[in-house]
Scaffold this motif. Sequence first.
Motif, PDB file in Angstrom:
ATOM      1  N   ALA A 222       0.842  -1.200   0.000  1.00  0.00           N
ATOM      2  CA  ALA A 222       0.000   0.000   0.000  1.00  0.00           C
ATOM      3  C   ALA A 222       0.876   1.249   0.000  1.00  0.00           C
ATOM      4  CB  ALA A 222      -0.924  -0.003   1.208  1.00  0.00           C
ATOM      5  N   PHE A 223       1.964   1.234   0.778  1.00  0.00           N
ATOM      6  CA  PHE A 223       2.885   2.365   0.791  1.00  0.00           C
ATOM      7  C   PHE A 223       3.527   2.541  -0.582  1.00  0.00           C
ATOM      8  CE2 PHE A 223       7.171   4.140   1.518  1.00  0.00           C
ATOM      9  CZ  PHE A 223       6.823   5.355   2.107  1.00  0.00           C
ATOM     10  N   GLY A 224       3.881   1.418  -1.219  1.00  0.00           N
ATOM     11  CA  GLY A 224       4.458   1.487  -2.563  1.00  0.00           C
ATOM     12  C   GLY A 224       3.484   2.067  -3.565  1.00  0.00           C
ATOM     13  N   ALA A 225       2.203   1.682  -3.468  1.00  0.00           N
ATOM     14  CA  ALA A 225       1.189   2.228  -4.369  1.00  0.00           C
ATOM     15  C   ALA A 225       1.018   3.727  -4.144  1.00  0.00           C
ATOM     16  CB  ALA A 225      -0.140   1.512  -4.168  1.00  0.00           C
ATOM     17  N   ALA A 226       1.012   4.149  -2.863  1.00  0.00           N
ATOM     18  CA  ALA A 226       0.909   5.573  -2.558  1.00  0.00           C
ATOM     19  C   ALA A 226       2.147   6.321  -3.054  1.00  0.00           C
ATOM     20  CB  ALA A 226       0.730   5.777  -1.054  1.00  0.00           C
ATOM     21  N   ALA A 230       2.477   9.544  -5.630  1.00  0.00           N
ATOM     22  CA  ALA A 230       3.233  10.757  -5.333  1.00  0.00           C
ATOM     23  C   ALA A 230       4.326  10.992  -6.375  1.00  0.00           C
ATOM     24  CB  ALA A 230       3.839  10.668  -3.935  1.00  0.00           C
ATOM     25  N   LEU A 231       4.984   9.922  -6.801  1.00  0.00           N
ATOM     26  CA  LEU A 231       6.054  10.065  -7.791  1.00  0.00           C
ATOM     27  C   LEU A 231       5.515  10.538  -9.134  1.00  0.00           C
ATOM     28  CD1 LEU A 231       8.200   6.939  -6.896  1.00  0.00           C
ATOM     29  CD2 LEU A 231       8.885   9.332  -6.674  1.00  0.00           C
ATOM     30  N   LEU A 432      18.275   1.434  -5.793  1.00  0.00           N
ATOM     31  CA  LEU A 432      17.611   0.388  -5.005  1.00  0.00           C
ATOM     32  C   LEU A 432      16.117   0.677  -4.850  1.00  0.00           C
ATOM     33  CD1 LEU A 432      20.272  -0.237  -2.200  1.00  0.00           C
ATOM     34  CD2 LEU A 432      19.741  -1.707  -4.174  1.00  0.00           C
ATOM     35  N   CYS A 433      15.772   1.944  -4.612  1.00  0.00           N
ATOM     36  CA  CYS A 433      14.352   2.302  -4.496  1.00  0.00           C
ATOM     37  C   CYS A 433      13.629   2.113  -5.821  1.00  0.00           C
ATOM     38  CB  CYS A 433      14.215   3.743  -4.021  1.00  0.00           C
ATOM     39  SG  CYS A 433      14.623   4.001  -2.287  1.00  0.00           S
ATOM     40  N   ALA A 434      14.297   2.461  -6.916  1.00  0.00           N
ATOM     41  CA  ALA A 434      13.701   2.240  -8.234  1.00  0.00           C
ATOM     42  C   ALA A 434      13.443   0.749  -8.451  1.00  0.00           C
ATOM     43  CB  ALA A 434      14.616   2.795  -9.328  1.00  0.00           C
ATOM     44  N   VAL A 439       9.624  -3.907  -8.638  1.00  0.00           N
ATOM     45  CA  VAL A 439       9.124  -5.181  -8.108  1.00  0.00           C
ATOM     46  C   VAL A 439       7.701  -5.009  -7.578  1.00  0.00           C
ATOM     47  CG1 VAL A 439       9.434  -6.904  -6.291  1.00  0.00           C
ATOM     48  CG2 VAL A 439      11.416  -6.067  -7.572  1.00  0.00           C
ATOM     49  N   ASN A 440       7.458  -3.893  -6.885  1.00  0.00           N
ATOM     50  CA  ASN A 440       6.122  -3.629  -6.353  1.00  0.00           C
ATOM     51  C   ASN A 440       5.105  -3.489  -7.487  1.00  0.00           C
ATOM     52  OD1 ASN A 440       4.724  -2.864  -3.649  1.00  0.00           O
ATOM     53  ND2 ASN A 440       4.005  -1.324  -5.079  1.00  0.00           N
ATOM     54  N   SER A 441       5.512  -2.848  -8.590  1.00  0.00           N
ATOM     55  CA  SER A 441       4.618  -2.697  -9.738  1.00  0.00           C
ATOM     56  C   SER A 441       4.293  -4.042 -10.372  1.00  0.00           C
ATOM     57  CB  SER A 441       5.260  -1.768 -10.783  1.00  0.00           C
ATOM     58  OG  SER A 441       5.418  -0.466 -10.273  1.00  0.00           O
ATOM     59  N   LEU A 442       5.289  -4.922 -10.448  1.00  0.00           N
ATOM     60  CA  LEU A 442       5.047  -6.256 -10.987  1.00  0.00           C
ATOM     61  C   LEU A 442       4.048  -7.028 -10.131  1.00  0.00           C
ATOM     62  CD1 LEU A 442       8.651  -7.323 -12.066  1.00  0.00           C
ATOM     63  CD2 LEU A 442       6.678  -7.049 -13.573  1.00  0.00           C
TER      64      LEU A 442
END
Length: 477
Positions: A222-226, A230-231, A432-434, A439-442
């Motif tokens: 959920a944090f990754g989606a948020a 934001a990005l 690393l964040c990218a 991975v989160n998008s996949l």
Amino acid sequence: MTQVPIAPGKDQLVRGLTLIDATSLVVGTIIGTGVFLKTAVMAQQAGTPLMVLVTWVAAGVLSLAGALTYAELSAMLPQAGGEYVYLRAAYGDAPAFLYGWMRFTVGSTGSIAIFGVGFATFLSALVPMDGAWAHRTLHLFGQEIHWSFGPRQVAAVAVILLFSGINCAGVVLGGRVQSGLTLLKVLGIGLITFGAFFLSQTGTWAHLAAPATAPAFCGVRAFGAAMLAALWAYDGWNNMPMVAGEVRDPERNVPRALLSGTILVLGVYCLANLAYFYALPFDQVQSASSTRYPAALPVATRAAQAFLGVTGGKLVSVAFVLSTVGALNGSILTGARVPYAMARDGLFPAAMARLSRGTRVPVFAISAQALWASLLAVSGTFDQLTNYVVFAGWIFYGLTTSAVFVLRKKMPDAPRPYRAWGYPVLPLLFVLCAGWLLVNSLQTSLVESALGLLLISLGLPVYFYFRHAGRDGQPTV
């Protein structure tokens, strides 16, 4: 009259952009509509005001880490093309071409289309543009797409062509227009923020407390989606180096503009979102619309109505229009320099590298970009296309940032007027964040991510054609 510095040679770009112009490009291309619209969906994903604010700060710091690295690359290679130039120097023609292919076919042109349609949508809240002359329902990759053509599509194409024409008239004019539009949009956001803090009848710091039903932690996905939401709002910090070949004293001004512009946007975004949560209860922020304006109210409109009533909606609509036009102009100015740079290297049609004899800008590249963006705007499919390419876009962000490591080994003696602050920690953190975001998008958007890769891979046959066509890389001027 002020003399405009011109690079030597009749076929060279004009170095007519000042530090203020370059900084305005950074700010103007980042601030589009995300600061007005994205907070609602982020609130739904993150669950608490504090987590939303943390996400805005985290996305801003991540963007700043990227900008710090890009500053070194842009000072070292101050040429038109931005990421295309850095990728080519570090990794060769193929990755650079695929990046440029993505920018021209979907990345830049899709953004221009979005800003054009966004302008028409926001303008419709001020000037009635209801109705459609034609309507069809189409199916693409299993998704239902509603296509229509009417006054809004005409307005979208008209504004794209208008600002493309302005940029064909010269980079100095385009830069001055950008500076003016950026000032107006920042003032508009500042007015909304000031009113929410000091004039709102319902404002209270108690709104920032976590709601009773809030989760203890929103979860990594959920944090990754948020963060992705934001990005998207921060997207555009990487655009200004594309016009480094037209910036005065680029070794100094490009890094300065990147850093000061990104920090300014970070401050604006955090203050604006803090103002939203001060003026509105969290459930009103969550229930605001991020996609159905003007039929449903976005969070910025609700915040403005808290101190101006119905008039607040008109104020925010004007701010929306100014913001989209500023982002549109910046995207047109910067985006056309990528196919220009590719054509000069013999990797795109030679006509893209032709400069106008009078204005010294790549008129053909700007015109081709405007035409394709207009078709995307009318097609109604640009939103789906840009969703597909978000995944691939972050591949190139990470790859470009990693180029700073490659070039320090590959070109150790090259002049570096600016060295990335925090090297190697910050560039590595960004990479690393990218990777984590990919991975989160996949995991959360497998279909969109796969289709994004498919769109990029479609450029391979085009690359091999130009790579083996025997071009000498010199444009016909």
